[in-house]
Design a protein around this motif. Sequence first.
Motif, short mmCIF file in Angstrom:
data_model
loop_
_atom_site.label_atom_id
_atom_site.label_comp_id
_atom_site.label_asym_id
_atom_site.label_seq_id
_atom_site.Cartn_x
_atom_site.Cartn_y
_atom_site.Cartn_z
N ILE A 93 17.02 -20.29 -15.85
CA ILE A 93 17.23 -18.90 -15.41
C ILE A 93 18.71 -18.56 -15.57
N PRO A 94 19.04 -17.56 -16.42
CA PRO A 94 20.43 -17.13 -16.50
C PRO A 94 20.83 -16.45 -15.19
N TYR A 95 22.05 -16.73 -14.74
CA TYR A 95 22.53 -16.19 -13.46
C TYR A 95 23.92 -15.60 -13.66
N GLY A 96 24.07 -14.29 -13.33
CA GLY A 96 25.38 -13.65 -13.44
C GLY A 96 26.11 -13.77 -12.12
N GLU A 97 25.94 -12.72 -11.25
CA GLU A 97 26.50 -12.84 -9.90
C GLU A 97 25.41 -12.60 -8.85
N GLY A 98 24.17 -12.52 -9.28
CA GLY A 98 23.08 -12.36 -8.31
C GLY A 98 23.12 -11.02 -7.58
N SER A 99 23.56 -9.94 -8.26
CA SER A 99 23.54 -8.62 -7.60
C SER A 99 22.27 -7.84 -7.95
N GLY A 100 21.39 -8.44 -8.71
CA GLY A 100 20.13 -7.77 -9.06
C GLY A 100 19.37 -7.36 -7.81
N ALA A 101 18.61 -6.26 -7.89
CA ALA A 101 17.99 -5.68 -6.70
C ALA A 101 16.49 -5.97 -6.61
N PRO A 158 29.20 0.48 -12.14
CA PRO A 158 28.06 0.44 -11.23
C PRO A 158 28.59 0.25 -9.81
N GLN A 159 27.79 0.62 -8.83
CA GLN A 159 28.26 0.43 -7.44
C GLN A 159 28.52 -1.05 -7.18
N SER A 160 27.84 -1.91 -7.95
CA SER A 160 27.99 -3.36 -7.81
C SER A 160 29.10 -3.91 -8.72
N LEU A 161 30.03 -3.04 -9.15
CA LEU A 161 31.09 -3.46 -10.10
C LEU A 161 31.73 -4.79 -9.70
N SER A 164 29.05 -8.07 -10.02
CA SER A 164 28.12 -8.22 -11.15
C SER A 164 28.92 -8.61 -12.39
N THR A 165 28.20 -9.07 -13.43
CA THR A 165 28.87 -9.53 -14.66
C THR A 165 28.48 -8.64 -15.84
N VAL A 166 29.25 -8.77 -16.89
CA VAL A 166 28.95 -8.02 -18.11
C VAL A 166 27.55 -8.41 -18.63
N GLY A 167 27.23 -9.70 -18.57
CA GLY A 167 25.92 -10.17 -19.04
C GLY A 167 24.78 -9.59 -18.21
N GLY A 168 24.99 -9.52 -16.90
CA GLY A 168 23.99 -8.93 -16.01
C GLY A 168 23.78 -7.46 -16.35
N TRP A 169 24.85 -6.76 -16.68
CA TRP A 169 24.72 -5.34 -17.05
C TRP A 169 23.82 -5.20 -18.28
N ARG A 173 20.07 -3.36 -18.46
CA ARG A 173 20.28 -1.97 -18.92
C ARG A 173 20.95 -1.13 -17.83
N ALA A 174 22.10 -1.62 -17.38
CA ALA A 174 22.77 -1.03 -16.22
C ALA A 174 23.33 0.37 -16.51
N ALA A 175 23.59 1.09 -15.42
CA ALA A 175 24.24 2.41 -15.50
C ALA A 175 25.40 2.46 -14.53
N GLY A 176 26.53 2.96 -14.98
CA GLY A 176 27.68 3.13 -14.09
C GLY A 176 27.77 4.55 -13.58
N SER A 223 16.58 -7.48 -21.44
CA SER A 223 15.61 -8.58 -21.53
C SER A 223 15.57 -9.44 -20.26
N GLU A 224 16.48 -9.23 -19.34
CA GLU A 224 16.44 -9.85 -18.00
C GLU A 224 16.22 -11.37 -18.05
N GLY A 225 16.83 -12.01 -19.02
CA GLY A 225 16.80 -13.48 -19.07
C GLY A 225 15.51 -14.08 -19.59
N VAL A 229 19.76 -16.30 -23.55
CA VAL A 229 20.99 -16.04 -22.79
C VAL A 229 21.94 -15.24 -23.67
N ILE A 230 22.42 -14.10 -23.15
CA ILE A 230 23.42 -13.32 -23.89
C ILE A 230 24.77 -13.95 -23.56
N THR A 231 25.50 -14.35 -24.59
CA THR A 231 26.74 -15.09 -24.33
C THR A 231 28.00 -14.25 -24.52
C1 LIG Z 1 24.92 -2.77 -3.77
C2 LIG Z 1 24.39 -2.74 -5.16
C3 LIG Z 1 24.68 -1.68 -5.97
C4 LIG Z 1 24.19 -1.63 -7.28
N1 LIG Z 1 24.54 -0.59 -8.06
C5 LIG Z 1 24.13 -0.56 -9.35
C6 LIG Z 1 24.53 0.52 -10.18
O1 LIG Z 1 25.26 1.44 -9.79
N2 LIG Z 1 24.08 0.50 -11.46
C7 LIG Z 1 23.29 -0.51 -11.94
O2 LIG Z 1 22.94 -0.48 -13.10
N3 LIG Z 1 22.89 -1.51 -11.15
C8 LIG Z 1 23.29 -1.58 -9.88
N4 LIG Z 1 22.89 -2.61 -9.07
C9 LIG Z 1 22.00 -3.64 -9.60
C10 LIG Z 1 22.75 -4.86 -10.20
O3 LIG Z 1 24.06 -4.93 -9.78
C11 LIG Z 1 22.73 -4.80 -11.69
O4 LIG Z 1 21.40 -5.01 -12.11
C12 LIG Z 1 23.63 -5.79 -12.42
O5 LIG Z 1 23.63 -5.41 -13.78
C13 LIG Z 1 23.23 -7.25 -12.31
O6 LIG Z 1 24.33 -8.05 -12.73
P1 LIG Z 1 24.51 -9.57 -12.28
O7 LIG Z 1 25.58 -10.14 -13.15
O8 LIG Z 1 24.72 -9.69 -10.83
O9 LIG Z 1 23.11 -10.17 -12.71
P2 LIG Z 1 22.09 -11.12 -11.90
O10 LIG Z 1 21.63 -10.45 -10.67
O11 LIG Z 1 22.71 -12.47 -11.76
O12 LIG Z 1 20.92 -11.18 -12.95
C14 LIG Z 1 20.11 -10.06 -13.20
C15 LIG Z 1 19.11 -10.38 -14.31
O13 LIG Z 1 19.80 -10.55 -15.53
C16 LIG Z 1 19.61 -11.86 -16.07
N5 LIG Z 1 20.91 -12.26 -16.64
C17 LIG Z 1 22.11 -12.30 -16.03
N6 LIG Z 1 23.06 -12.67 -16.90
C18 LIG Z 1 22.45 -12.87 -18.10
C19 LIG Z 1 22.89 -13.26 -19.40
N7 LIG Z 1 24.18 -13.52 -19.65
N8 LIG Z 1 21.97 -13.36 -20.38
C20 LIG Z 1 20.67 -13.10 -20.16
N9 LIG Z 1 20.19 -12.72 -18.95
C21 LIG Z 1 21.07 -12.61 -17.94
C22 LIG Z 1 19.15 -12.70 -14.90
O14 LIG Z 1 18.36 -13.78 -15.32
C23 LIG Z 1 18.36 -11.69 -14.09
O15 LIG Z 1 17.08 -11.55 -14.63
C24 LIG Z 1 23.36 -2.68 -7.76
C25 LIG Z 1 23.07 -3.76 -6.94
C26 LIG Z 1 23.58 -3.80 -5.66
C27 LIG Z 1 23.26 -4.98 -4.80
#
Ligand SMILES: Cc1cc2nc3c(=O)[nH]c(=O)nc-3n(C[C@H](O)[C@H](O)[C@H](O)COP(=O)(O)OP(=O)(O)OC[C@H]3O[C@@H](n4cnc5c(N)ncnc54)[C@H](O)[C@@H]3O)c2cc1C
Length: 487
Positions: A93-101, A158-161, A164-169, A173-176, A223-225, A229-231
């Motif tokens: 399981i790829p893990y960025g910073e675990g901010s996924g909702a 994103p509110q989770s700036l 969260s990580t670039v890879g997680g975005w 398909r994140a939105a800021g 693709s949510e992992g 893994v997106i590097t």
């Molecule tokens: C308070 C709060 C506010 C938020 N606000 C926003 C917002 O404004 N906009 C927005 O878009 N989202 C928002 N989010 C949701 C979340 O922050 C995003 O989805 C963010 O993009 C996840 O990044 P992360 O690095 O924490 O990923 P994680 O939570 O660690 O992972 C999310 C998913 O991506 C996969 N993944 C992570 N890194 C990689 C990689 N390198 N390659 C392949 N797969 C990978 C994981 O396996 C998992 O399926 C918010 C969340 C919280 C808790």
Amino acid sequence: MTDQIRAVLQESRVEQVEIDRYAEEVSALIGTEKVSNNHIDILSTCRDYWPVSSIWMLEGAVPALPQLVVWPQTTEEVSQILALAHERRIPVIPYGEGSGALGGVVPLKGGIMIDMKRMNRIRELDHENLLVTVECGLNGALYEEQLNRSGYTGGHFPQSLRCSTVGGWLACRAAGQFSTRYGKIEDMVVAAEAVLADGTVFRERSVPRTATGPRVDHLFIGSEGVLGVITTATLRIWPLPEKRHLASYTFEKLEDGLEAIRMFMRAGARPAVVRLYDAQETGNHFPELGDKRCALILLIEGAAAIVNGEKDVIEECVSARNAEDTGPEHVKHWLETRFNISAASRLLQKGAVLDTIEVTTNWHNAYSTYSAMQEALKDVEGTMLASGHWSHVYPEGAALYITVVGFPGDDKIVYYKNIWQSAMTACLAEGAAISHHHGIGLHRGQWMAEEHGKGLDVLGRIKNALDPHGIMNPGKLGLGEVRKWQK
Ligand SMILES: Cc1cc2nc3c(=O)[nH]c(=O)nc-3n(C[C@H](O)[C@H](O)[C@H](O)COP(=O)(O)OP(=O)(O)OC[C@H]3O[C@@H](n4cnc5c(N)ncnc54)[C@H](O)[C@@H]3O)c2cc1C
């Protein structure tokens, strides 16, 4: 210690002897210091911000536990980790910073968490072509700070700036918050490098707008992992803006605010921030405006001449809808408080269930989707509040962000499932899409078949071709049944 923790959704685990053997072999390849089965590492990567995880955490339980954590530092190491896991059929399981909702990182079948945080360098800043190539484990706030020091912005807030990580975005398909001018992450990414389940590394070039067949790197956006893994990614950047203009207005009715936005988008204005709140959220976020009218806040930035032109276009469109000008101070307040989420933690500790549900609509069903979802949520027993705002707008429609708070007593999980069932049913009935930026994760997978129809089968076939042993993030994106988390 982790043996004694209840893992509510754990479906299966890899035999410990297999994990031990894997740990030994992978340590020999990437270094012992990048491999851990310590309880603290297992616990800190086992969950994300899915509210259900938080509810269980307060009860001393977790959704599921991984068996090993690895911290690769290079693409080559990611490839070695995956190739070995593929050979041994161990989930990864790829893990960025675990901010996924939505439980996207929950290791339903145990296995290995690839924590990307050590892949955190900016590899190249290309001033002439306005591109940056960045490793995907880089934290969002650190990414923006480094760009700012060189006179640029990444335009993605994103509110989770900060968590969260670039890879997680990319993966979600994140939105800021500034997306109306700079786009969502899929508008910013020009090329990416990724590693497939069997360790194959591929990278596309950052030449603009190629017509050389489908872009396979872009398949990994969202693709949510589950595919690999997106590097690294090459993203667009912008010079820091010359001018910024802040404005706020109120409208008697939400429909007037929506129509004003539709008209200025149609005329070509692209303010960075466009947020229209219903009366309830107006009262909560901007108490001095009261809770009878609906607030619109705007931030326009860029070259001065363009900002001035956009301001004129916008003023004309909001006046046509009888907006009241309420000045720049409310936008300043929003800018100062926009990353603060402390109220959510306080409510959780008081026994509330709180979640946010973002969907996306065209203009013709923007208001009806809001009404239908709000009504459906209010009908669920225990709901105290169901309010909404639009936070990302496009010429063809807008993203609707609903906040729901309930005090359901003891059965918080039943309540949680009920609100989602009601909200998703209403959303789909209105013809809206079930997510705009939080993605699917574990929980929202239940509605993927209704969202995509045959398209989900196509995605499943792509998944099977790229990951024949199904090791990549099992049970996510609605691919594969999740037995312990049903509708
Ligand atoms: C308070 C709060 C506010 C938020 N606000 C926003 C917002 O404004 N906009 C927005 O878009 N989202 C928002 N989010 C949701 C979340 O922050 C995003 O989805 C963010 O993009 C996840 O990044 P992360 O690095 O924490 O990923 P994680 O939570 O660690 O992972 C999310 C998913 O991506 C996969 N993944 C992570 N890194 C990689 C990689 N390198 N390659 C392949 N797969 C990978 C994981 O396996 C998992 O399926 C918010 C969340 C919280 C808790």
